[in-house]
Design an enzyme around this catalytic site. Structure first.
Site, PDB file in Angstrom:
ATOM      1  N   ASP A   1       0.811  -1.072  -0.159  1.00 46.68           N
ATOM      2  CA  ASP A   1       0.048   0.044  -0.126  1.00 46.68           C
ATOM      3  C   ASP A   1       0.804   1.031  -0.055  1.00 46.68           C
ATOM      4  OD1 ASP A   1      -2.431   1.286   2.468  1.00 46.68           O
ATOM      5  OD2 ASP A   1      -1.651   2.065   0.665  1.00 46.68           O
TER       6      ASP A   1
ATOM      7  N   LYS B   1       3.277  11.074  -3.778  1.00 42.01           N
ATOM      8  CA  LYS B   1       2.144  10.458  -4.626  1.00 42.01           C
ATOM      9  C   LYS B   1       1.281  11.298  -5.099  1.00 42.01           C
ATOM     10  CE  LYS B   1      -1.378   6.883  -3.483  1.00 42.01           C
ATOM     11  NZ  LYS B   1      -1.987   6.233  -2.519  1.00 42.01           N
TER      12      LYS B   1
ATOM     13  N   ASP C   1     -12.063   5.710   3.175  1.00 44.80           N
ATOM     14  CA  ASP C   1     -10.467   5.549   3.583  1.00 44.80           C
ATOM     15  C   ASP C   1     -10.096   7.009   3.981  1.00 44.80           C
ATOM     16  OD1 ASP C   1      -7.806   4.737   1.423  1.00 44.80           O
ATOM     17  OD2 ASP C   1      -7.811   5.150   3.509  1.00 44.80           O
TER      18      ASP C   1
END
Lengths: 279, 227
Positions: free
Chosen positions: A8, A70, A169
């Site tokens: 992840d 990211k 999430d």
């Protein structure tokens, strides 16, 4: 035969796991933690730090510390650190390399294959960039899976009846909501939404602000002007957030040394969201 | 039996060119008459009859060719079955070896973890107790000068000293941070300050003591770094 690791690669933190006897096991990193901060830094001595050590020196070396890379994946935006220029894939690869090394230390054998998860809203360029990062790190990325899909699979939901599921999430830096449909063992992402700039840190800040406000009202002192006190408040706020239910931040946490022995106490209630507004 | 069959068919094939399969069958019967193999003889006779019958129906393709094909077919099928079983065995053996290896790795890892568990548990508990040490330090530092020699302050100091000794006996040591070069392996920088009186990347202030337990850091020093 080497084992495939599941990664992840998160905005704020990353995690790596492996299947053992049909069960997934999260692998602890070299520091003993089950998640690794997605932070890369280049020190003045030319040393490259990844994970916790990089995070611990971020304040002193902000210019050469890279976090939340990211957010740049899939773009051609390069970052400069330690006197050199890097693509987002290269920085992500450094994080993946650390995860790979930790996995190899745990398993006692080489690891060459991996599966990496990405947000459901990632486009082709972003997915390809993630695959490239894996390749640079020496990993053959067998699959790129959507994060909410992985979550559903982890709960074995693909083996249950057909259903529609909402996956929330709430991560360190982003809040992603996905609507997924499960039918005939196939998982399909129907819709995505959320807030790309809402995460755990924002909760910490809201609680800290509440504490500062409360102290100001009770003692008439603005702690935000005092860096040391502010630091301790931040730590206490994060701790309060992690502990569920009513939390007492006693005078033990703060200030006898800084504010002439005054005592102060704040209560943070889990349901007190009206006093702790996040946005 | 099959040999006989083959012989017969061989003879049959030869014979067909000369005479009818019926005659061949009759001749063969005479030749193979053996008292201890009656069942075989009867079967053979039956086969011959069948053969003769089908040969009667099938004038072009002789009983011999059909039988040949039937045998070949049987052999091929048997070979396939055997191969299937061999493949299965190979697959199961492979899986077994893998599982054994995985089990071995798991066993080794679990043994190591078991011996580490004590250290982990101690580390975990210590980390939770450290804030008590912090409170002692801050409390003692906050005592006003005129009360420093008072009974309560002195008592607190004694208790804190006892606490420190207990920790040290367990193997817990505070991390010396102030004035030392900043090291992210031991220190957690939370503030930055520009101070000419200090060298570059030196810890200016230790905001919260860090501690090590034996060789590992159980809590990093929270520090302010200069330059």
């Amino acid at each position: 035969m080497s084992k495939i690791i599941g990664i992840d690669l998160g905005t704020t933190n990353s995690c790596v796991a492996v299947m053992e006897g049909g069960q997934p096991t999260v692998i602890a990193n070299s520091e003993g933690a089950r998640t690794t901060p997605s932070v890369v830094a280049f020190t003045k001595t030319g040393e490259r730090l990844v994970g916790e050590p990089a995070k611990r020196q971020a304040v002193t070396n902000a210019a050469n510390t890279i976090s939340s890379i990211k957010r740049k994946m899939g773009t051609s935006e390069k970052v400069t650190a330690g006197g050199k220029s890097y693509t987002p894939q290269e920085i992500s690869a450094m994080i993946l390399q650390k995860l790979k090394a930790d996995a190899e230390a745990y398993l006692g054998e080489k690891v060459t294959e991996a599966v990496i998860t990405v947000p459901a809203y990632f486009n082709d360029a972003q997915r390809q960039a993630t695959k490239d990062a894996g390749r640079i790190a020496g990993l053959d990325v067998k699959r790129i899976i959507n994060e909410p899909t992985a979550a559903a699979l982890a709960y074995g939901l693909d083996n249950e009846k057909d259903q529609t599921i909402m996956v929330y999430d709430l991560g360190g830096g982003t809040f992603d909501v996905s609507l997924i449909e499960i039918g005939d063992g196939v998982i399909e992402v129907k819709a995505v939404n959320g807030d790309a700039h809402l995460g755990g840190d924002d909760f910490d800040n809201a609680i800290a602000n509440y504490m500062i406000q409360d102290f100001k009202n009770k003692e008439g002192v603005d702690l935000s002007k005092d860096n040391m006190a502010l630091q301790r408040i931040k730590e206490a706020a994060e701790k309060a957030k992690k502990e569920e239910g009513a939390v007492y931040c006693d005078n033990d946490e703060h200030q006898p040394s800084v504010h002439h022995g005054s005592q102060w106490r704040a209560e943070t209630f889990r349901h007190g969201s009206d006093t702790c507004k996040v946005r | 039996m099959s040999e006989k069959h083959v012989k017969k068919t061989a003879d049959g094939t030869e014979e067909i060119t000369v005479g009818t399969p019926e005659e061949t069958a009759a001749e063969d019967l005479k030749e193979t008459e053996s008292p201890d193999d009656t069942a075989a003889k009867n079967k053979a006779a039956e086969d011959n009859k069948k053969g003769a019958d089908s040969a009667k129906e099938d004038e072009k393709s002789g009983k011999s060719e059909k039988a040949d094909a039937a045998i070949k077919d049987l052999v091929e099928r048997a070979k396939l079955e055997a191969k299937k079983k061999d493949d299965q065995i190979a697959d199961l053996t492979d899986r077994y070896k893998r599982t054994l290896a995985e089990y071995e790795n798991f066993r080794k890892r679990t043994e190591k973890e078991k011996s580490d568990i004590y250290a982990y548990a101690v580390k975990d508990v210590l980390t939770k107790i450290l804030p008590v040490a912090d409170s002692f330090e801050r409390g003692l530092a906050a005592v006003p000068d005129d009360e420093k020699d008072g009974a309560v302050a002195k008592g607190m100091e004694k208790i804190y000293k006892q606490f420190q000794k207990t920790l040290s006996d367990i193997g817990v040591k505070p991390i010396e941070a102030e004035g030392k070069p900043f090291d992210p392996n031991y220190h957690n920088a939370v503030m930055h300050v520009e101070d000419d009186s200090l060298g570059e990347n030196v810890v200016a202030k230790d905001l919260q003591k860090g501690y090590t337990y034996k060789d590992t850091v159980i809590r990093h020093s929270m520090v302010q770094v200069a330059n």
